[in-house]
Each structure stands twice: as C-alpha cells, then as structure tokens.
Scaffold this motif. Structure first.
Motif, PDB file in Angstrom:
ATOM      1  N   ARG A  47       0.804  -1.230   0.000  1.00  8.13           N
ATOM      2  CA  ARG A  47       0.000   0.000   0.000  1.00  8.13           C
ATOM      3  C   ARG A  47       0.831   1.271   0.000  1.00  8.13           C
ATOM      4  NH1 ARG A  47      -3.851  -1.327   4.966  1.00  8.13           N
ATOM      5  NH2 ARG A  47      -2.560   0.358   5.739  1.00  8.13           N
ATOM      6  N   GLY A  48       2.151   1.140  -0.058  1.00  7.47           N
ATOM      7  CA  GLY A  48       3.011   2.313   0.085  1.00  7.47           C
ATOM      8  C   GLY A  48       3.291   2.551   1.565  1.00  7.47           C
ATOM      9  N   GLY A  49       4.156   3.505   1.858  1.00  2.60           N
ATOM     10  CA  GLY A  49       4.458   3.784   3.254  1.00  2.60           C
ATOM     11  C   GLY A  49       5.631   4.720   3.416  1.00  2.60           C
ATOM     12  N   ARG A  50       6.088   4.800   4.659  1.00  4.92           N
ATOM     13  CA  ARG A  50       7.132   5.755   5.029  1.00  4.92           C
ATOM     14  C   ARG A  50       8.120   5.104   5.978  1.00  4.92           C
ATOM     15  NH1 ARG A  50       6.357  11.557   5.756  1.00  4.92           N
ATOM     16  NH2 ARG A  50       4.143  11.151   5.555  1.00  4.92           N
ATOM     17  N   MET A  55       9.242   8.515   1.798  1.00  2.00           N
ATOM     18  CA  MET A  55       7.857   8.102   1.612  1.00  2.00           C
ATOM     19  C   MET A  55       7.618   7.698   0.161  1.00  2.00           C
ATOM     20  SD  MET A  55       4.425  10.078   2.748  1.00  2.00           S
ATOM     21  CE  MET A  55       3.938  10.939   1.291  1.00  2.00           C
ATOM     22  N   ALA A  56       6.954   6.548  -0.012  1.00  6.27           N
ATOM     23  CA  ALA A  56       6.669   6.049  -1.356  1.00  6.27           C
ATOM     24  C   ALA A  56       5.231   5.569  -1.439  1.00  6.27           C
ATOM     25  CB  ALA A  56       7.618   4.912  -1.700  1.00  6.27           C
ATOM     26  N   ALA A  57       4.638   5.788  -2.580  1.00  2.00           N
ATOM     27  CA  ALA A  57       3.286   5.299  -2.844  1.00  2.00           C
ATOM     28  C   ALA A  57       3.353   3.832  -3.246  1.00  2.00           C
ATOM     29  CB  ALA A  57       2.660   6.121  -3.963  1.00  2.00           C
ATOM     30  N   ALA A  58       2.213   3.190  -3.265  1.00  2.00           N
ATOM     31  CA  ALA A  58       2.154   1.813  -3.771  1.00  2.00           C
ATOM     32  C   ALA A  58       2.644   1.825  -5.212  1.00  2.00           C
ATOM     33  CB  ALA A  58       0.723   1.294  -3.702  1.00  2.00           C
TER      34      ALA A  58
END
Length: 111
Positions: free
Chosen positions: A41-44, A98-101
């Motif tokens: 889901r992406g994350g940090r 931080m990156a998106a899915a």
C-alpha cells in the motif's frame, strides 16, 4: 513536514505503512521494508526515530542523503520516493522516505 506533523506521524506507531530506524546506518534493512511497502500500500520510513518511537534525529549531510538515494536505486523496477529532512533541534534531523504503492509490481531490493 514540520516537527508537529512528524510528532503526529510518530505517535501512530510502527505499522505495515510506517517504519522507524534509529539512523541511516540501518538503510539496507530500511530499503527491504520500503520495498515491501511499495509492493503493498506504500508507506514511510523515518530515520532518526528509535524503535520505541522516540525522535532522536541524527546529523544529516548531503552525503547522508546521497547514501539513502543510492540504496533507493537498488529497488527494481525504479521507484521515486519523496525524501525530506525534518529539523528536530540541536542540529539534528529526521530523514523521511515516503513512497506510494508501486504501479509496476513486483518490486525487489537488490541490496
């Protein structure tokens, strides 16, 4: 991100979309975590926050950012997360990655 926003994020605690690393010395482990987040889901990842959620910061130079960026480049296919610094006082900073899915899953970390 400012200090108040950082404190709010850290207060949520670690989860499948948030990981704390005490320093960028743990960047290899952090990129494994970030890669898993991108595949989901992406994350940090926050460098400068200990596992208990204490904001400790670290001295961050341009070289520090370059080293983190080099590790990010070992994720394939290429990803382009947002990397930012947050001043936490006493000349110390937290580095947020931080990156998106990802749209081109699966991703793998070649580190």
């Amino acid at each position: 991100m400012d200090m108040a926003q950082l404190q709010a994020v850290v207060a949520e605690g670690e989860s499948e979309t948030l990981e704390f690393k005490k320093s960028t010395g743990q960047r290899t482990e952090a990129m494994h975590d970030l890669c898993a987040m991108i595949n989901h889901r992406g994350g940090r990842v926050l460098f400068g926050v200990d596992p208990q959620g204490k904001i400790v910061g670290q001295q961050v130079s341009e070289r520090t950012i370059e080293e983190v960026s080099q590790e990010i480049q070992l994720i394939e296919p290429p990803v382009f997360p947002t990397v930012e610094r947050v001043d936490v006082g006493s000349g110390r900073q937290v580095v947020s990655v931080m990156a998106a899915a990802g749209a081109n899953r699966p991703y793998s970390y070649k580190g």
